[in-house]
Design a protein around this motif. Structure first.
Motif, PDB file in Angstrom:
ATOM      1  N   ASP A  24       0.816  -1.358   0.050  1.00  0.00           N
ATOM      2  CA  ASP A  24       0.134  -0.051  -0.035  1.00  0.00           C
ATOM      3  C   ASP A  24       0.861   1.179   0.025  1.00  0.00           C
ATOM      4  OD1 ASP A  24       1.038   0.066   2.467  1.00  0.00           O
ATOM      5  OD2 ASP A  24      -0.842   0.140   3.509  1.00  0.00           O
ATOM      6  N   ALA A  25       2.092   1.178  -0.668  1.00  0.00           N
ATOM      7  CA  ALA A  25       2.916   2.310  -0.638  1.00  0.00           C
ATOM      8  C   ALA A  25       2.434   3.619  -0.624  1.00  0.00           C
ATOM      9  CB  ALA A  25       3.980   2.088  -1.852  1.00  0.00           C
ATOM     10  N   TYR A  26       1.650   3.907  -1.546  1.00  0.00           N
ATOM     11  CA  TYR A  26       1.186   5.505  -1.678  1.00  0.00           C
ATOM     12  C   TYR A  26      -0.232   5.584  -1.921  1.00  0.00           C
ATOM     13  CZ  TYR A  26       6.081   6.434  -1.338  1.00  0.00           C
ATOM     14  OH  TYR A  26       7.492   6.307  -1.034  1.00  0.00           O
ATOM     15  N   PRO A  27      -1.067   5.321  -0.833  1.00  0.00           N
ATOM     16  CA  PRO A  27      -2.525   4.875  -1.154  1.00  0.00           C
ATOM     17  C   PRO A  27      -3.144   6.455  -1.583  1.00  0.00           C
ATOM     18  CG  PRO A  27      -2.285   4.735   1.215  1.00  0.00           C
ATOM     19  CD  PRO A  27      -0.917   4.877   0.541  1.00  0.00           C
ATOM     20  N   HIS A  28      -2.492   7.496  -1.089  1.00  0.00           N
ATOM     21  CA  HIS A  28      -3.265   8.826  -1.398  1.00  0.00           C
ATOM     22  C   HIS A  28      -2.447   9.595  -2.457  1.00  0.00           C
ATOM     23  CE1 HIS A  28      -5.513   7.982   2.432  1.00  0.00           C
ATOM     24  NE2 HIS A  28      -4.224   7.895   2.918  1.00  0.00           N
ATOM     25  N   VAL A  67       4.696  10.470   4.593  1.00  0.00           N
ATOM     26  CA  VAL A  67       5.759   9.932   3.992  1.00  0.00           C
ATOM     27  C   VAL A  67       5.336   9.515   2.390  1.00  0.00           C
ATOM     28  CG1 VAL A  67       5.779   7.761   4.727  1.00  0.00           C
ATOM     29  CG2 VAL A  67       7.948   8.642   4.000  1.00  0.00           C
ATOM     30  N   GLY A  68       6.120  10.198   1.456  1.00  0.00           N
ATOM     31  CA  GLY A  68       5.762   9.736   0.170  1.00  0.00           C
ATOM     32  C   GLY A  68       6.912  10.514  -0.900  1.00  0.00           C
ATOM     33  N   HIS A  73      10.061  12.488  -6.114  1.00  0.00           N
ATOM     34  CA  HIS A  73      11.095  12.766  -4.880  1.00  0.00           C
ATOM     35  C   HIS A  73      10.534  12.541  -3.519  1.00  0.00           C
ATOM     36  CE1 HIS A  73      14.148  15.201  -2.706  1.00  0.00           C
ATOM     37  NE2 HIS A  73      14.918  15.304  -3.585  1.00  0.00           N
ATOM     38  N   PRO A  74      11.566  11.822  -2.873  1.00  0.00           N
ATOM     39  CA  PRO A  74      11.011  11.634  -1.502  1.00  0.00           C
ATOM     40  C   PRO A  74      10.777  12.672  -0.692  1.00  0.00           C
ATOM     41  CG  PRO A  74      13.097  10.216  -1.968  1.00  0.00           C
ATOM     42  CD  PRO A  74      12.752  11.295  -3.112  1.00  0.00           C
ATOM     43  N   VAL A 108       1.733  14.685  -5.894  1.00  0.00           N
ATOM     44  CA  VAL A 108       1.877  14.198  -4.577  1.00  0.00           C
ATOM     45  C   VAL A 108       1.232  12.762  -4.319  1.00  0.00           C
ATOM     46  CG1 VAL A 108       1.678  14.695  -2.129  1.00  0.00           C
ATOM     47  CG2 VAL A 108       1.853  16.408  -3.816  1.00  0.00           C
ATOM     48  N   ARG A 109       2.241  11.975  -3.838  1.00  0.00           N
ATOM     49  CA  ARG A 109       1.747  10.319  -3.475  1.00  0.00           C
ATOM     50  C   ARG A 109       2.194  10.399  -2.115  1.00  0.00           C
ATOM     51  NH1 ARG A 109       3.368   9.571  -8.812  1.00  0.00           N
ATOM     52  NH2 ARG A 109       5.637   9.082  -8.003  1.00  0.00           N
ATOM     53  N   PHE A 110       1.218   9.930  -1.292  1.00  0.00           N
ATOM     54  CA  PHE A 110       1.771   9.428   0.063  1.00  0.00           C
ATOM     55  C   PHE A 110       1.137   8.663   0.956  1.00  0.00           C
ATOM     56  CE2 PHE A 110      -1.762  12.728   0.724  1.00  0.00           C
ATOM     57  CZ  PHE A 110      -2.056  12.373   2.025  1.00  0.00           C
ATOM     58  N   ALA A 111       1.551   8.284   2.214  1.00  0.00           N
ATOM     59  CA  ALA A 111       0.931   7.274   2.871  1.00  0.00           C
ATOM     60  C   ALA A 111       1.146   8.001   4.330  1.00  0.00           C
ATOM     61  CB  ALA A 111       1.332   6.015   3.207  1.00  0.00           C
ATOM     62  N   LEU A 112       0.168   7.628   5.254  1.00  0.00           N
ATOM     63  CA  LEU A 112       0.358   8.155   6.814  1.00  0.00           C
ATOM     64  C   LEU A 112       1.646   7.435   7.307  1.00  0.00           C
ATOM     65  CD1 LEU A 112      -3.300   8.336   7.926  1.00  0.00           C
ATOM     66  CD2 LEU A 112      -1.767   9.998   7.194  1.00  0.00           C
ATOM     67  N   ASP A 113       2.154   8.464   7.891  1.00  0.00           N
ATOM     68  CA  ASP A 113       3.466   7.958   8.825  1.00  0.00           C
ATOM     69  C   ASP A 113       3.209   8.026  10.484  1.00  0.00           C
ATOM     70  OD1 ASP A 113       6.114   6.964   9.520  1.00  0.00           O
ATOM     71  OD2 ASP A 113       7.082   8.923   8.672  1.00  0.00           O
ATOM     72  N   ASP A 114       3.889   7.588  11.066  1.00  0.00           N
ATOM     73  CA  ASP A 114       4.014   7.554  12.685  1.00  0.00           C
ATOM     74  C   ASP A 114       4.055   8.878  13.229  1.00  0.00           C
ATOM     75  OD1 ASP A 114       4.043   6.968  15.426  1.00  0.00           O
ATOM     76  OD2 ASP A 114       5.813   6.233  15.246  1.00  0.00           O
ATOM     77  N   PRO A 115       2.947   9.515  13.839  1.00  0.00           N
ATOM     78  CA  PRO A 115       2.971  10.973  14.248  1.00  0.00           C
ATOM     79  C   PRO A 115       3.931  10.969  15.300  1.00  0.00           C
ATOM     80  CG  PRO A 115       0.750   9.994  14.971  1.00  0.00           C
ATOM     81  CD  PRO A 115       1.590   8.774  14.026  1.00  0.00           C
TER      82      PRO A 115
END
Length: 185
Positions: A24-28, A67-68, A73-74, A108-115
């Motif tokens: 599910d690398a970058y679902p958004h 994170v994405g 570009h990361p 922009v592609r991203f997934a949620l990261d640990d807050p």
């Protein structure tokens, strides 16, 4: 531009607690135009990408970190709330690396990261492991404060500057110095 989800990305997402997996690398994903977010009666302007409401509606409420990739570009950072909506803050270095500026469109592609996740630079990690008192002061700080202090050390370009900034972090945590290394009071 055609911004699509990318299961693998050009880089691999890196998180500590497994918030992102290869499946599910970058679902958004979304496209947005780089703009200014004015702060404090337009005395300051941050360069940002606003996150569309339909993306925000899919995210949990509260503090969110992402994170994405932006234009492949990361990136990693917070989704900052504002009266105009949530945004991703773009540093001058990131803009330079992306070769973009105000008015340009980005994918922009991203997934949620640990807050609560904090990446601690090696020099600071070494100092914290060698000094229990310093580690206790560090652990008493919020994740946001820890990230800010870690960033101070991480952005140093030479080992000598890193050592000075670790000393500044120590002084800041002990209440003797501000973040610029100046004596308090």
């Amino acid at each position: 531009m055609g911004c699509q989800a990318n299961a693998t990305g050009s880089g691999s997402p890196q998180t500590k607690l497994g918030y992102v997996t290869a499946m599910d690398a970058y679902p958004h994903h979304f496209e947005a135009q780089i703009t200014h977010h004015d702060v404090g009666a337009k005395r300051y302007a941050y360069t940002v990408l606003y996150v569309p409401g339909e993306i925000l509606a899919k995210l949990p409420s509260g503090r969110n970190r992402a994170v994405g990739e932006i234009n492949d570009h990361p990136f990693a950072g917070a989704l900052h709330p504002s009266p105009l909506g949530h945004y991703l803050l773009l540093s001058k270095a990131l803009l330079r690396d992306l070769e973009v500026g105000l008015g340009d469109w980005c994918c922009v592609r991203f997934a949620l990261d640990d807050p609560n996740g904090v990446e601690t630079p090696l020099a600071l990690r070494d100092a914290l492991s060698e000094d229990e008192g310093l580690r206790a002061l560090w652990e008493a700080q919020s994740p946001g404060k820890q990230r800010g202090l870690a960033h101070l050390v991480e952005t140093a370009k030479t080992p000598q500057t890193q050592a000075k900034r670790v000393a500044t972090v120590r002084g800041t945590l002990e209440g003797r110095l501000d973040r610029r290394g100046k004596p308090v009071g």
